[in-house]
Design a protein around this motif. Sequence first.
Motif, PDB file in Angstrom:
ATOM      1  N   TRP A  36      37.432  94.799  31.072  1.00  0.00           N
ATOM      2  CA  TRP A  36      36.532  94.325  31.972  1.00  0.00           C
ATOM      3  C   TRP A  36      35.883  93.053  31.752  1.00  0.00           C
ATOM      4  CZ3 TRP A  36      35.455  95.599  36.722  1.00  0.00           C
ATOM      5  CH2 TRP A  36      35.730  96.828  37.217  1.00  0.00           C
ATOM      6  N   ALA A  37      35.692  92.656  30.340  1.00  0.00           N
ATOM      7  CA  ALA A  37      35.354  91.224  30.083  1.00  0.00           C
ATOM      8  C   ALA A  37      36.253  90.188  30.266  1.00  0.00           C
ATOM      9  CB  ALA A  37      35.042  91.230  28.336  1.00  0.00           C
ATOM     10  N   LEU A  38      37.428  90.210  30.122  1.00  0.00           N
ATOM     11  CA  LEU A  38      38.643  89.430  30.851  1.00  0.00           C
ATOM     12  C   LEU A  38      38.407  89.391  32.167  1.00  0.00           C
ATOM     13  CD1 LEU A  38      40.837  87.627  29.769  1.00  0.00           C
ATOM     14  CD2 LEU A  38      42.165  89.604  30.092  1.00  0.00           C
ATOM     15  N   TYR A  39      38.218  90.555  33.039  1.00  0.00           N
ATOM     16  CA  TYR A  39      38.242  90.324  34.469  1.00  0.00           C
ATOM     17  C   TYR A  39      37.193  89.616  34.573  1.00  0.00           C
ATOM     18  CZ  TYR A  39      38.677  92.573  39.017  1.00  0.00           C
ATOM     19  OH  TYR A  39      38.645  92.940  40.330  1.00  0.00           O
ATOM     20  N   GLY A  40      35.947  89.783  34.263  1.00  0.00           N
ATOM     21  CA  GLY A  40      34.633  89.259  34.647  1.00  0.00           C
ATOM     22  C   GLY A  40      34.982  87.858  34.355  1.00  0.00           C
ATOM     23  N   GLY A  41      35.386  87.329  33.095  1.00  0.00           N
ATOM     24  CA  GLY A  41      35.454  85.945  32.767  1.00  0.00           C
ATOM     25  C   GLY A  41      36.547  85.209  33.803  1.00  0.00           C
ATOM     26  N   ILE A  42      37.595  85.966  34.115  1.00  0.00           N
ATOM     27  CA  ILE A  42      38.580  85.264  35.139  1.00  0.00           C
ATOM     28  C   ILE A  42      37.766  84.954  36.582  1.00  0.00           C
ATOM     29  CG2 ILE A  42      40.425  85.579  36.467  1.00  0.00           C
ATOM     30  CD1 ILE A  42      41.830  86.694  33.940  1.00  0.00           C
ATOM     31  N   THR A  43      37.098  85.925  36.880  1.00  0.00           N
ATOM     32  CA  THR A  43      36.194  86.104  38.058  1.00  0.00           C
ATOM     33  C   THR A  43      35.429  84.855  38.259  1.00  0.00           C
ATOM     34  OG1 THR A  43      36.410  88.050  38.395  1.00  0.00           O
ATOM     35  CG2 THR A  43      34.667  87.166  39.683  1.00  0.00           C
ATOM     36  N   ALA A  44      34.448  84.662  36.995  1.00  0.00           N
ATOM     37  CA  ALA A  44      33.507  83.350  36.868  1.00  0.00           C
ATOM     38  C   ALA A  44      34.068  82.009  36.821  1.00  0.00           C
ATOM     39  CB  ALA A  44      32.494  83.720  35.537  1.00  0.00           C
ATOM     40  N   ALA A  45      35.392  82.092  36.009  1.00  0.00           N
ATOM     41  CA  ALA A  45      35.952  80.772  36.058  1.00  0.00           C
ATOM     42  C   ALA A  45      36.749  80.418  37.537  1.00  0.00           C
ATOM     43  CB  ALA A  45      37.340  81.112  35.250  1.00  0.00           C
ATOM     44  N   SER A  65      50.020  90.175  33.992  1.00  0.00           N
ATOM     45  CA  SER A  65      49.644  91.242  32.876  1.00  0.00           C
ATOM     46  C   SER A  65      48.171  90.819  32.393  1.00  0.00           C
ATOM     47  CB  SER A  65      50.698  91.814  32.085  1.00  0.00           C
ATOM     48  OG  SER A  65      50.013  92.716  30.986  1.00  0.00           O
ATOM     49  N   PHE A  66      47.162  91.788  32.214  1.00  0.00           N
ATOM     50  CA  PHE A  66      45.980  91.497  31.681  1.00  0.00           C
ATOM     51  C   PHE A  66      46.188  91.524  29.866  1.00  0.00           C
ATOM     52  CE2 PHE A  66      44.195  91.217  35.444  1.00  0.00           C
ATOM     53  CZ  PHE A  66      42.783  90.699  35.530  1.00  0.00           C
ATOM     54  N   THR A  67      47.235  92.417  29.660  1.00  0.00           N
ATOM     55  CA  THR A  67      47.687  92.466  28.310  1.00  0.00           C
ATOM     56  C   THR A  67      48.074  90.912  27.522  1.00  0.00           C
ATOM     57  OG1 THR A  67      48.215  94.852  28.446  1.00  0.00           O
ATOM     58  CG2 THR A  67      49.065  93.699  26.652  1.00  0.00           C
ATOM     59  N   LEU A  68      48.863  90.374  28.474  1.00  0.00           N
ATOM     60  CA  LEU A  68      49.330  89.105  28.077  1.00  0.00           C
ATOM     61  C   LEU A  68      48.095  88.072  27.863  1.00  0.00           C
ATOM     62  CD1 LEU A  68      52.610  88.550  30.073  1.00  0.00           C
ATOM     63  CD2 LEU A  68      52.444  89.193  27.545  1.00  0.00           C
ATOM     64  N   HIS A  69      47.386  88.168  28.860  1.00  0.00           N
ATOM     65  CA  HIS A  69      46.176  87.251  28.938  1.00  0.00           C
ATOM     66  C   HIS A  69      45.455  87.367  27.577  1.00  0.00           C
ATOM     67  CE1 HIS A  69      47.235  85.917  32.687  1.00  0.00           C
ATOM     68  NE2 HIS A  69      46.518  86.875  33.503  1.00  0.00           N
ATOM     69  N   TRP A  70      45.190  88.756  27.152  1.00  0.00           N
ATOM     70  CA  TRP A  70      44.424  89.032  26.031  1.00  0.00           C
ATOM     71  C   TRP A  70      45.127  88.653  24.562  1.00  0.00           C
ATOM     72  CZ3 TRP A  70      39.551  90.261  25.357  1.00  0.00           C
ATOM     73  CH2 TRP A  70      39.109  90.662  24.224  1.00  0.00           C
ATOM     74  N   ARG A  71      46.425  88.897  24.629  1.00  0.00           N
ATOM     75  CA  ARG A  71      47.243  88.333  23.532  1.00  0.00           C
ATOM     76  C   ARG A  71      47.305  86.946  23.304  1.00  0.00           C
ATOM     77  NH1 ARG A  71      52.428  92.072  24.281  1.00  0.00           N
ATOM     78  NH2 ARG A  71      51.836  93.980  23.494  1.00  0.00           N
TER      79      ARG A  71
END
Length: 526
Positions: free
Chosen positions: A212-221, A278-284
């Motif tokens: 959710w942090a990654l999702y929110g960060g992409i949304t804000a960006a 994939s959000f897993t790839l983004h996090w890595r």
Amino acid sequence: MTAAFSAAGRARAAVKGAVRLLVADRSWSVTSPVGFVVGLGLLFMVPGMLVAIAVEWGSSTSDSEVALGLGALTTLAAGALLVAFTRLDPDMPPASVFAAVAWTWIGSSLFGALPLWFSGELGSFDNALFESVSGYTATGSTVLSPIEGVGRGVLMWRQIIQWYGGMGMVVLAVTILPFLGVGGLSLISAEAPGPTSDRLAPRVSSTARRLWALYGGITAAVAGALMIAGLSLYDAVAHALTTASTGGFSPYDHSIGHFDSVAVEAVVIVGMLACGASFTLHWRALSGNPRAYGQSSEFRTYLIVILAAAAAATMLNWLYDVSDFSSSVRNGIFNAATLGTSTGFGNASGANPAGDFAGWAPGAQALLLPLMVMGGMTGSTAGGLKVLRAQVMAKYMRVGLLRVKHPQVVARVKLGAGALSEPILQRVAGLVALYAFTAFAGTMVLSMLGQDLITASSGAISALGNMGPALGEAGPTSNFLVFTRPARAVLMALMLVGRLEFFAVFLVVVSAYERSRRLARVSLRR
């Protein structure tokens, strides 16, 4: 005074003790995993409704605050009652897990429709429900016509429900479950099943928070980039919510085409491609391994397919004089990205009529159907069959043909350095078969309900893949009012089945059938 403070302290301690007892013990409540998780899902909706109310108060376009407020109060009351009077089973069987997942989406869709219905903008409740189901499944098909002129708060609620549905309210719910003594990994696996599970952290609550942090960060960006491209704060946030969720709702009739801006389209394309991955790839990558993208065969295939479709559509439309070369490039890239990620935005407008792919060359339109079926990557907010499953099935067929030609050969289906086990291959093959059968059955039912074959087939595929627009009469510049009411009910079912990737819905149906058979046997014995 000292006595008063002492009494107040004792009262505070008593309240804390009572709350702790209710949360820790809960022996007074009914064991119902479905009711508890649905209740959590409804409670998570309320903050979004409050945001929509604030947007409505801050604008002078209409006076839908009462409708939004009534929807928020009803949802809050229902969610609070369910959470208060139900509890989870520490040993949840698989059937209960899948039932909790499926009923959370159904319950969220029902209550999400209330503000839309109370506002009176969609007329009947079934239209409001269609809009809500389309939102929570991140599909983007709409029956709201015209869109412009509706209150900004109501339109913002449409955007918010897609944002909720993009990552999945069940994933958000499991951040609470560990604090109640019940793990939530099984819920995340049911929400977005893939060939293998891949957690970002040892604890499932940490995984959900990071997602959710990654999702929110992409949304804000995306919102910030859209503002730099020239959009207002309202327009930037509204479209960022549905870009990140790969949902495709827009507060304008012409969608992204309303702005007729190459800069805006470029930002949206990048956002769609990022969230279709994939959000897993983004996090890595963010965790210090940017080479993770290149190491993923699914990511490489995902980009190659979209770029190849964009290039082919560009050349076909240019050769058949649908538009000039620069417009063909612009529209080819945008529409390949919007369908390859199951977003469903449109960029057609009066200044750019060639953005409507319903008027493209037949060959270019044919290229879009595979994109509508395949969708984005596993572990993304995109719908569709998923790129990884398409890869697995292509390799599975190749190995099958090789075994026919050389019966003694030992051949395995590999992804990367490892070979996939037979149970995983059978699960993927079973889902692909279910997908094909459901699309065919949906096409037949829609045709029998009065739709022409192109509109019926593309509508079924679009709903099942959570794409949004279809071909024929339901193209990107049209809406789903072209379908009859019974047909829209079928499309809602297809949206839910596609979003939950079949297993959750079908297992719930099978469990209900088996339960009814058991009850029938008991009654016959009596």
